[in-house]
Design a protein around this motif. Structure first.
Motif, mmCIF file in Angstrom:
data_model
loop_
_atom_site.group_PDB
_atom_site.id
_atom_site.type_symbol
_atom_site.label_atom_id
_atom_site.label_comp_id
_atom_site.label_asym_id
_atom_site.label_seq_id
_atom_site.Cartn_x
_atom_site.Cartn_y
_atom_site.Cartn_z
ATOM 1 N N ILE A 48 0.856 -1.193 0.000
ATOM 2 C CA ILE A 48 0.000 0.000 0.000
ATOM 3 C C ILE A 48 0.889 1.239 0.000
ATOM 4 O O ILE A 48 1.751 1.402 0.865
ATOM 5 C CB ILE A 48 -0.943 -0.001 1.221
ATOM 6 N N MET B 82 -1.551 6.827 6.854
ATOM 7 C CA MET B 82 -0.822 5.581 7.063
ATOM 8 C C MET B 82 -1.434 4.701 8.152
ATOM 9 O O MET B 82 -1.568 3.482 7.992
ATOM 10 C CB MET B 82 0.609 5.940 7.440
ATOM 11 N N ILE C 239 2.905 -1.583 4.159
ATOM 12 C CA ILE C 239 2.452 -0.194 4.078
ATOM 13 C C ILE C 239 3.654 0.738 4.021
ATOM 14 O O ILE C 239 4.519 0.680 4.896
ATOM 15 C CB ILE C 239 1.583 0.128 5.325
ATOM 16 N N TYR D 212 -4.411 1.919 7.779
ATOM 17 C CA TYR D 212 -4.292 0.595 7.165
ATOM 18 C C TYR D 212 -3.794 -0.415 8.189
ATOM 19 O O TYR D 212 -2.940 -0.099 9.012
ATOM 20 C CB TYR D 212 -3.338 0.638 5.965
ATOM 21 N N THR E 272 1.005 4.985 0.593
ATOM 22 C CA THR E 272 0.156 5.936 1.306
ATOM 23 C C THR E 272 0.948 7.185 1.686
ATOM 24 O O THR E 272 2.073 7.388 1.221
ATOM 25 C CB THR E 272 -0.456 5.237 2.539
#
Ligand code: TXA
Ligand code: MG
Length: 353
Positions: free
Chosen positions: A276, A283, A291, A286, A278
């Protein structure tokens, strides 16, 4: 070929540190070097065989022209023709710096350097190592971004090593670059001044010197159709792509976060490894996947400088799918979203409630 990697300490570098690199360039071989935007893969711009070495090392199609890097404004008269008066005004304002201008080429420039075009792209970089290298070598340096064709541009020497080790004579390691996205490209070779690639120098700044300038319409089309003849030939190729399949989510921030979180859950169940992309602001929303934040939305320059690095980091984590947030499109944001959309191959999901 063994690639020599030479670290240059910016706080105390001397031009004699660049003598070897300069000699390599004069001999027609290739040297990767830092600029303020991204690392460049340099070769002698007046040497057709150096240009073919560049295409070969990158795996780049040879119809995709190279930017010629100069250190003195007087070089323009040698390599370009019909340089309009505005170009000197723009050069006064933005050179050295992240602006590339396209002119009719002079006969000095071999057509191998310009991918067969009758025009030439020229830039005077502001990075001290880049400028000194041009001066020390006494040549004009043709340099595309120093990445393998199709991959994200390189913003630190480690990226260049990943893509080009063993394929070029030398890499000058000057540490991470400051900007992280390639120069703004404008075409001044026909009557109508056009922005072919957005960058740090935004249209709002250019308009002050050249009021009639506009974006090239091709910029906003989904250039997947090979038949579209984009003005910058590089625009028609897949670009900046990480290994995982990247999709961008656009919409209201809270809707985007929810949609990404749902899709991540779905893909994980299917056995995909999900990344992900972001921002610091969202942040913490999630809870699954790998991430990574590109920085705070309050500082687009930071996002620009980290974007290519983060795309490469997803490769190191071996993700098969990347779900990305989108970013505001003012000023540098234009350049950020232009690169991100191309990296995604224009795979975009518009989220609404
Ligand atoms: O910031 C930058 O511009 C970096 C650093 C190394 O200076 N260089 C860079 O080069 O991004 P490259 O080759 O990765 O991207 C240059 C783009 C390509 O899309 C190419 O097609 C376009 O500029 N271009 C070069 N010469 C052109 C010309 N004569 N007409 C139209 N487009 C041109
Ligand atoms: Mg490039």
């Amino acid at each position: 070929m063994i690639t020599r990697i030479l670290k240059i300490d910016r706080s105390k570098f001397h031009k004699r540190d660049l003598m070897e690199a300069a000699a390599i360039l004069r001999a027609g071989e290739l040297v990767a070097f830092p600029t303020e935007t991204v690392y460049g893969l340099g070769g002698n711009a007046l040497d057709a065989s150096a240009a073919s070495r560049i295409y070969e090392a990158k795996g780049r199609p040879s119809d995709n022209p190279l930017i010629v890097h100069i250190a003195e404004i007087s070089a323009l008269e040698q390599i370009a023709e019909d340089v309009p008066e505005e170009a000197y005004r723009l050069a006064g304002a933005f050179w050295p710096g992240p602006l590339t201008m396209i002119f009719k080429k002079s006969s000095l420039i071999p057509s191998a350097t310009t991918g067969g075009l009758e025009t030439v792209a020229v830039r005077m970089p502001s990075d001290e190592i880049a400028l000194s290298l041009i001066r020390e070598s006494g040549i004009f340096i043709a340099a595309p971004s120093a990445n393998a064709s199709g991959r994200p541009s390189t913003t630190m020497a480690e990226h260049v090593i990943e893509d080009l080790d063993g394929k070029i004579a030398m890499i000058l390691d000057g540490g991470p670059v400051t900007m992280g996205l390639e120069s703004t490209i404008i075409d001044l070779s026909s009557g109508k001044p056009l922005i072919l690639r957005p960058g740090f120098i935004a249209i709002e700044q250019l308009i002050q010197y050249i009021p009639e300038i506009e974006y090239d319409k091709g910029l906003f089309q989904q250039i997947q159709n090979e038949k579209i003849i984009a003005k910058a030939p590089g625009m028609k190729y897949r670009h900046y792509a990480p290994k995982g399949e990247l999709t961008i989510y656009e919409g209201r921030p809270e809707d985007v976060t929810a949609a990404i979180q749902n899709m991540a859950a779905e893909k994980l169940l299917l056995g995909e490894k999900v990344g992900i992309l972001t921002s610091d602001e969202s942040m913490s929303q999630y809870t699954i996947g790998i991430i990574k934040s590109v920085g705070t939305r309050k500082d687009p320059a930071q996002i620009a400088s980290k974007l290519f690095t983060i795309l490469r980091e997803f490769d190191y984590s071996d993700v098969s799918i990347i779900l990305a947030e989108s970013f505001d499109e003012d000023r540098i944001g234009q350049a950020i979203m232009n690169r991100l959309r191309k990296a995604a191959g224009y795979r975009i999901v518009k989220v609404s409630k």
